[in-house]
Design an enzyme around this catalytic site. Sequence first.
Site, mmCIF file in Angstrom:
data_model
loop_
_atom_site.group_PDB
_atom_site.id
_atom_site.type_symbol
_atom_site.label_atom_id
_atom_site.label_comp_id
_atom_site.label_asym_id
_atom_site.label_seq_id
_atom_site.Cartn_x
_atom_site.Cartn_y
_atom_site.Cartn_z
ATOM 1 C CE LYS A 86 -28.202 -5.430 20.698
ATOM 2 N NZ LYS A 86 -27.916 -4.285 19.779
ATOM 3 C CE1 TYR A 137 -29.216 -0.168 22.920
ATOM 4 C CE2 TYR A 137 -31.335 -1.309 23.044
ATOM 5 C CZ TYR A 137 -29.960 -1.336 22.854
ATOM 6 O OH TYR A 137 -29.334 -2.531 22.586
ATOM 7 C CG ASN A 141 -26.109 -5.158 16.659
ATOM 8 O OD1 ASN A 141 -26.919 -5.468 17.523
ATOM 9 N ND2 ASN A 141 -25.409 -4.046 16.704
ATOM 10 C CG HIS A 173 -25.933 -4.128 24.955
ATOM 11 N ND1 HIS A 173 -25.922 -2.860 24.431
ATOM 12 C CD2 HIS A 173 -25.468 -4.016 26.232
ATOM 13 C CE1 HIS A 173 -25.487 -2.011 25.364
ATOM 14 N NE2 HIS A 173 -25.205 -2.683 26.463
ATOM 15 C CD GLU A 199 -25.322 -0.701 29.302
ATOM 16 O OE1 GLU A 199 -25.239 0.247 28.508
ATOM 17 O OE2 GLU A 199 -24.692 -1.777 29.138
HETATM 18 N N1 UDP Z 1 -28.223 0.743 15.775
HETATM 19 C C1 UDP Z 1 -29.017 0.839 14.656
HETATM 20 N N2 UDP Z 1 -28.597 1.649 13.622
HETATM 21 C C2 UDP Z 1 -27.426 2.344 13.671
HETATM 22 C C3 UDP Z 1 -26.626 2.249 14.828
HETATM 23 C C4 UDP Z 1 -27.051 1.435 15.866
HETATM 24 O O1 UDP Z 1 -30.079 0.224 14.577
HETATM 25 O O2 UDP Z 1 -27.097 3.070 12.709
HETATM 26 C C5 UDP Z 1 -28.666 -0.120 16.893
HETATM 27 C C6 UDP Z 1 -27.852 -1.418 17.007
HETATM 28 O O3 UDP Z 1 -28.736 -2.461 17.445
HETATM 29 C C7 UDP Z 1 -26.835 -1.048 18.071
HETATM 30 C C8 UDP Z 1 -27.674 -0.173 18.996
HETATM 31 O O4 UDP Z 1 -28.503 0.580 18.120
HETATM 32 O O5 UDP Z 1 -26.285 -2.191 18.705
HETATM 33 C C9 UDP Z 1 -26.892 0.759 19.885
HETATM 34 O O6 UDP Z 1 -26.016 1.520 19.075
HETATM 35 P P1 UDP Z 1 -24.507 1.791 19.500
HETATM 36 O O7 UDP Z 1 -23.970 2.847 18.625
HETATM 37 O O8 UDP Z 1 -24.437 1.996 20.989
HETATM 38 O O9 UDP Z 1 -23.781 0.416 19.100
HETATM 39 P P2 UDP Z 1 -23.162 -0.758 20.003
HETATM 40 O O10 UDP Z 1 -22.595 -0.121 21.241
HETATM 41 O O11 UDP Z 1 -24.291 -1.716 20.307
HETATM 42 O O12 UDP Z 1 -22.107 -1.395 19.143
HETATM 43 MG MG MG Z 2 -23.474 1.144 22.609
#
Ligand code: UDP
Ligand code: MG
Length: 138
Positions: free
Chosen positions: A10, A50, A113, A116, A127
Amino acid sequence: MSNITFTMIKPDAVANGHSGKIIDQILEAGFSIQAMKYLHLTPENAGKFYAVHSERPFFNDLVSFMTSGPIFAAVLVKENAVADFRTLIGATDPKKADEGTIRQRFADSIEANAVHGSDSDENAAIEASFFFNSFERF
Ligand code: UDP
Ligand code: MG
């Protein structure tokens, strides 16, 4: 069980100069790279990627973040790729990610974070095909 997953390095991790160390950790963990490209997402494409989160309160900030700089997008190959890659990257919130995981080592926040990782075989295929038409050879 399929053997591919999809990842992005990212914008935070690219901007902080962590791409090389992250790719190294991915390869060290036994994944191989089937396809990779370096690109800057448009808001339209980040929103499409997303779309599942479009009703969540963090959606607009997430699209802004994901379009704030270039990323690496890649298709990774390994037995049990989806689950093993989720273990390698750690929890969404880096404060909760296990020691030594990519997010624990390189992420700044729950939003920024670092990486992905697909959450299912079905989404890995969706994806991967969002970013790669086919695995071209030149
Ligand atoms: N994210 C965020 N705030 C939150 C949860 C998620 O900004 O409270 C962002 C973060 O970059 C995350 C992405 O949205 O990686 C997608 O969320 P998901 O729950 O799918 O998490 P992941 O699968 O990436 O662990
Ligand atoms: Mg996710």
